[in-house]
Scaffold this active site. Structure first.
Site: not given
Ligand code: TRP
Length: 344
Positions: A114, A206, A209
Site C-alpha cells: 500500500k 484480485k 474496487k
C-alpha cells in the site's frame, strides 16, 4: 486458559462493495451467526490510514452497514457498529503500539504494497494499521476472525501481540486474578470455495474496487443487466470446462468463474464440475448469470433501499456501538489495571 468463543471481523468503508467482499467475507459472517456470538465492525479508523473524502467516508460507512443487513446479518442478535464510536479500539491500539516491535511491523507485506515506492510519504497510521487491527479483535477478547487470505499475516501479528502482552504483564495479569493469559490467541477462519475472488478481466489479479475497469468486478449494487453483461464479457480460455478440479490448475480465469459459481451455489468446485464438465463457457456463463442475478439481485435492491434510510442505519450503528462499548470498557479497565494506569 480457555476463552469464550466470540467472532469479530471488520470491513473497511472505502468505495463500492463487490463480489469479492461478499463471497470472501460477508457470506461467512452470515453463516457464523448460527453458531457464535458475532461482532461486525465497519472500520472507519482503518479507512483514514489513506486519505478519504469525508462525505464519501460517511456514505461508505452507511453502505457497508446496509450490505451487512441486506445480506442477512441480524444487528439485534449480534453487534454491528462503526469503530470510531468505541474509543477502546484506539486506546488499546496505543498500548499495542508499545508492545509490538518495529521489526514485526516492518515485515507486513500489505504495508509495503500500500505504501508503494513513496514510503516516506505514507501515513504513520498506515504503518500502525495491523496494531489497530489487533486491538479491534482483542478489545473484545475475540477468539475467531473470519478474514480473507490477505489478512493472514495481520492475524499472526495479532497473536504475537497478544502473546507478548501476556508475557510482559504475566505478574499483574495473575495478581489481578486473570490467570495465565489475559488475551486469547485469535484464530483466522479462512475457508470456503471463494476466499479469493479474482478480477473478471484477469484471473491472476484480485477483484478490487480500485481496478480502473468496472468490468473487472461485480458490484453488490449492480442491476441484473450489468451483472449479465459483466459475466458474459468475463475473460475465459478457448477450452471447454474440465470434469475434474485438476484441470483448472493452469487456467486462472476458468478456476475463478467455477469458484464464484461454487460459492454462490454453496457447492464445492468438484460438484460444479460434475454438472458442467465438458460444457462450453457460453452455456456455463448463462447458468452463472442466472445464479448471480438470483443471489445478488435481492441483496443489491435491499441495500439501495436501506442506504436511503439514514435514520435507521445510524440507529443500528449507535445501538451496536453502545453494546460493544460495554464489553470494550470492561477489557480496557482490566488492561489499565494490568499495565499500572491509575483510574477511577
Ligand atoms: N484489515 C481488514 C481488511 O482490510 C479489515 C479489518 C480491520 C479487520 N480490523 C479487523 C478484519 C479486525 C478482521 C478483524 O480486510
Amino acid at each position: 486458559m480457555s476463552f469464550k468463543e466470540l467472532v469479530f471481523s471488520g470491513v473497511q468503508p472505502t468505495g463500492n462493495l463487490h463480489l469479492g467482499n461478499y463471497l470472501g467475507a460477508i457470506v461467512k459472517f452470515v453463516d457464523l451467526q448460527k453458531t457464535h456470538d458475532c461482532i461486525y465492525c465497519v472500520v472507519d479508523l482503518h479507512a483514514i490510514t489513506v486519505w478519504q473524502d469525508p462525505a464519501e467516508l460517511t456514505k461508505a460507512t452507511r453502505e457497508v452497514t446496509a450490505a451487512f443487513i441486506a445480506s442477512g446479518i441480524d444487528p439485534k442478535k449480534h453487534i454491528v457498529f462503526n469503530q470510531s464510536q468505541v474509543s477502546g479500539h484506539a486506546e488499546l491500539a496505543w498500548i499495542f503500539n508499545c508492545v509490538a516491535r518495529l521489526g514485526w511491523l516492518n515485515r507486513m507485506t500489505q504495508f509495503k504494497e500500500k505504501a508503494g515506492k513513496d514510503r516516506e510519504n505514507a501515513s504513520l497510521g498506515l504503518y500502525a494499521y495491523p496494531s489497530l487491527m489487533a486491538a479491534d479483535i482483542l478489545v473484545y477478547r475475540a477468539t475467531h476472525v473470519p478474514v480473507g487470505e490477505d489478512q493472514k499475516q495481520h492475524l499472526e501479528l495479532a497473536r504475537d501481540i497478544a502473546q507478548k502482552f501476556n508475557n510482559d504483564f504475566a505478574a499483574t495479569i495473575s495478581s489481578h486474578g486473570f490467570g495465565e493469559a489475559f488475551f486469547p490467541q485469535p484464530e483466522p477462519l479462512i475457508q470456503g470455495p471463494a476466499t479469493r475472488v479474482m478480477s473478471l478481466r484477469d484471473g491472476s489479479k484480485k477483484m478490487s474496487k480500485s481496478d480502473p475497469s468496472d468490468y473487472s468486478r461485480i458490484n453488490l449494487t449492480d442491476d441484473a443487466d450489468s451483472i449479465a453483461q459483466k459475466v458474459r464479457k468475463a475473460k475465459t480460455d478457448p477450452e471447454p470446462l474440465p470434469s475434474e478440479e485438476e484441470g483448472l490448475k493452469a487456467r486462472p480465469e476458468a478456476d475463478n468463474l467455477v469458484g464464484i459459481f461454487a460459492a454462490l451455489a454453496d457447492k464445492s468446485r468438484a460438484d460444479v464440475l460434475k454438472d458442467f464438465g465438458g460444457a462450453q463457457f457460453s452455456s456455463f456463463k448463462n447458468a452463472l448469470v442466472d445464479l448471480s442475478v438470483t443471489k445478488l439481485g435481492p441483496i443489491g435492491s435491499e441495500m439501495k433501499r436501506l442506504v436511503q434510510d439514514h435514520a435507521y442505519i445510524d440507529s443500528v450503528l449507535t445501538d451496536g456501538a453502545d453494546r460493544a462499548r460495554v464489553i470494550a470498557d470492561k477489557t480496557m479497565n482490566a488492561v489499565k489495571d494490568i499495565v499500572g494506569f491509575v483510574r477511577k
